[in-house]
Design a protein around this motif. Sequence first.
Motif, short mmCIF file in Angstrom:
data_model
loop_
_atom_site.label_atom_id
_atom_site.label_comp_id
_atom_site.label_asym_id
_atom_site.label_seq_id
_atom_site.Cartn_x
_atom_site.Cartn_y
_atom_site.Cartn_z
N ALA A 6 -2.66 -0.72 1.50
CA ALA A 6 -3.84 -0.13 2.12
C ALA A 6 -4.64 -1.26 2.75
O ALA A 6 -4.68 -2.36 2.18
N GLU B 166 -10.88 9.82 5.59
CA GLU B 166 -9.62 9.99 4.88
C GLU B 166 -8.76 11.08 5.52
O GLU B 166 -7.55 10.96 5.60
N ARG C 230 -7.07 9.65 8.42
CA ARG C 230 -6.03 8.69 8.05
C ARG C 230 -4.77 9.37 7.56
O ARG C 230 -3.67 8.87 7.75
N ASP D 20 -3.07 2.41 7.70
CA ASP D 20 -4.14 3.28 7.19
C ASP D 20 -3.61 4.52 6.48
O ASP D 20 -4.38 5.22 5.85
N LEU E 270 -3.69 4.69 1.02
CA LEU E 270 -5.08 4.70 0.56
C LEU E 270 -5.21 3.95 -0.76
O LEU E 270 -4.32 4.02 -1.61
N THR F 37 -7.14 4.83 -2.98
CA THR F 37 -7.51 5.78 -4.02
C THR F 37 -6.33 6.52 -4.62
O THR F 37 -6.50 7.32 -5.53
#
Length: 823
Positions: free
Chosen positions: A266, A296, A299, A330, A333, A335
Amino acid sequence: MRDKYIPQDIEPQWQARWAEQRIYNVPQPAAGGQEERKFYVASMLPYPSGDLHMGHMRNYTIGDVVVRYHRMKGERVLSPMGWDAFGLPAENAAIKDGIHPATRTPNNVAAMKQQFAKMGAMFDWEREVNTSSPEYYRWTQWLFLKLYAMGLAYRGKGLVNWCPKDATVLANEQVVEGKCERCGTVVVRRNLEQWFFKTTAYAQRMLDDLDGLDGWPERVRTMQRNWIGRSEGAEVDFAIAGSEGKFTVFTTRPDTLWGATFMVLAPEHALVETITAPERQAEVAAYKEQASKQSEIERLATDKEKTGVFTGAYAINPVNGAQVPIWIADYVLTTYGTGAIMAVPAHDERDFEFARKFGLPIKLVYNTEPPQDATTMPSAILHTGVAVAAGPFTGLPDAAETVSKVIAWLEAQGFGRGKVNFRLRDWLISRQRYWGAPIPIVYCDHCGMQPLPLNQLPVVLPLDVAFKPGGESPLARVESFVNTTCPACDGPARRETDTMDTFVDSSWYFMRYCDPQNIELPFDKAMVDYWMPLDQYIGGVEHAILHLMYARFFTKALYDAGMISISEPFTKLFTQGMVYLNGAKMSKSKGNVVPVDDFVARLGADAGRIYVLFMAPPTDDSEWSDAGAIGASRFLGRVWHLLDEGIDLHAARPAAADLDKAAREIVGHANRLVERVGSDIERFHHNTIISAYMDFVNKLSDYREQQGQTAAFNEAARLFLLVLAPAAPHIAEEIWQRLGGKGSIHLQAWPSVDSAFLQAEEMTIVVQVNGKLRDRLTLPAGMDEAAVKEAALAADKVAATLNGRQPTSVLYVPGRLVNVVVK
RNA sequence: GCCGAAGUGGCGGAACGGCAGACGCAUUCGCCUCAAAAGCGAACGGUUAACAGCCAUGUGGGUUCGAGUCCCACCUUCGGUACCA
């Protein structure tokens, strides 16, 4: 009574009487005295915008019908109401027109409470909660400290929307097309130190327990399962070529490790800075900046052209020693997983696209029959074929067992380990805003971060704050709030200036309702144990994931803390639709509302209730129609005139055997209505309740026209009035009292059905030929199958259709239909 | 994009896999009225002389004796997408 139906005259009187007699206030039962079944029902608490409109009226009327019905069924019904009063809108309004949220909020609450009364909605107002009052948020803070003590609250880095010009954090709603809604500056994502709740610690339990929630709509359970997003796979460690460093990836396909031809981090990954080659730094920095400007959703869009840049560094694949380039892109992520992936373009669609775009090699681990060529294959090969280049696993099929074998091998080799990963993330609860519950933490130079002792709660929001757009949170500028003393050493310390997400407030309010006045604890365990779980929770589908997930998380955490005895808060869930006006959701901010006040003044609360119930199935969205509402009011006028005189509520109830056919029929209709209304309330088909009322009123009018006001009319009218009461409480009460009813109609027992009236004397049999309707026969009820079939075959229309052909079979659905099948 | 839903007359909608359009709105006609409103009665998916027949539940396929309902694909709309709540 022979006067006109004027709802404006009767409704306020009854509303006052019911409140005065406290017919919907529910005292705590005496210990051990559980003679009645408890029924706890709540609708999601509203944000106090200041005005109730017909969209609200629909939501709360659906619940009110349920409340009044269960009350008549003799249950001990708890139906509370409160205010989700913290949050962004009040703060925005303060910036815009200078009215302090602490002034605006109570005013709005007072106004809305009056409007609630005008709707005829009955709540136990003695249990009212307001999440923005110190008496409430004190306990929100207490619970924060509880979670902190349990290790479920922690500080970490989280991305926020940042407006560089205003130097402020923006809510997603304040970002319009990638720009700050106030100043139009392009918004970027910044990594800030913030507070989190460890929802991931409960991911598996929240997933498992969904299976038991069979009183929830299936679609909500599905959405939650997908949101939690459990996936099984492995973590694999990759060394970085020419350095000591290494990093870990998560993959659900460790069996394709042999086909990894590049790695992707990421853009925000911590390693990016240290591994980027000097000559590539400018390009990497530019890419990171570009990525920070995207949301997000943007992405992750799979239809978007892939982008990314090479860092100049290489990783070493542990299974074969291959050196593969490390890119940043991208579509990875921070997360999810470890924020880094191995890319196997041969067997992953996104990696495939990426490799094709940037000319990266594609290496097949599995191949199909006939075999495909890596340079010409049109797309990735997913779950098909046999391993052609998988080290010791070559020759195995592309199947789950192969994945398990590879994981065991990776563990034995020390290359990685099996891992279950969840899409669910920890809950970021910090808000850099004023109008929320302050987080009860202080920072001391000597002692570090300190939770406040419970006896120092609440941490009260200072009222004297400056609201202005931009800059940091108003709280951070209030010196008298920020500066405090350390609870450990009494030295100077600074308060946390973040407040909590309003979803924290609404994750436990339904437990506070059970014991709203407690000044020693958030609630008493015994009281919550008595009322919880909610038997029926009602709210919009828009809350299907976030609010309900957070409330479930809180319930499980408090269960683990030993504070309650249940680990799921809502036994049954009902999700209702929204009301639209001119094509958009009715809402004050859009300006397209029909206020409850105006409507009630014009046509009355009962007409409003009947119409909002009738307009559409409660689950569906529906467009507001003034004409439709007038129709509801007309219906109530007909009810008024139908029941206007001569009915004796105390007359002996006639027995079926003593009545003539027409009388048996009308009382039979009334009994079926009782059954229908009860079952439709229980399955939330409120719209068909209203059509059943209308249908019945038409029948009863016809009966009176033809037969007059007989004992049967009397009995049918009595039953109708009782089952009308939950939906149209004022008119039902008024007529009930005028006819000499004893006590409030809402405290009467729900009528029981007299089965003697339900038996039909005839049945209508539909006759089909090859599934097409040909005739309809009226036959004596209970006629046997052979006789029914014979009658069907003998029907003229059937004979005409058959035209001499012999039926190949004759189907009979008892009491309903005959289908003659012919070639 | 991804996840979850929903598409039936002019409109809101009804319909355990079994009579498509209950109930209501709008419209038209009639009664009542000097007139209007209110109220009451009737008609009201398309085609049709017809209450016969045929067609019709977003589109295209499929399963079934029988599909608005179940399955597959597509189209459109709505909700959510982690800081609106």
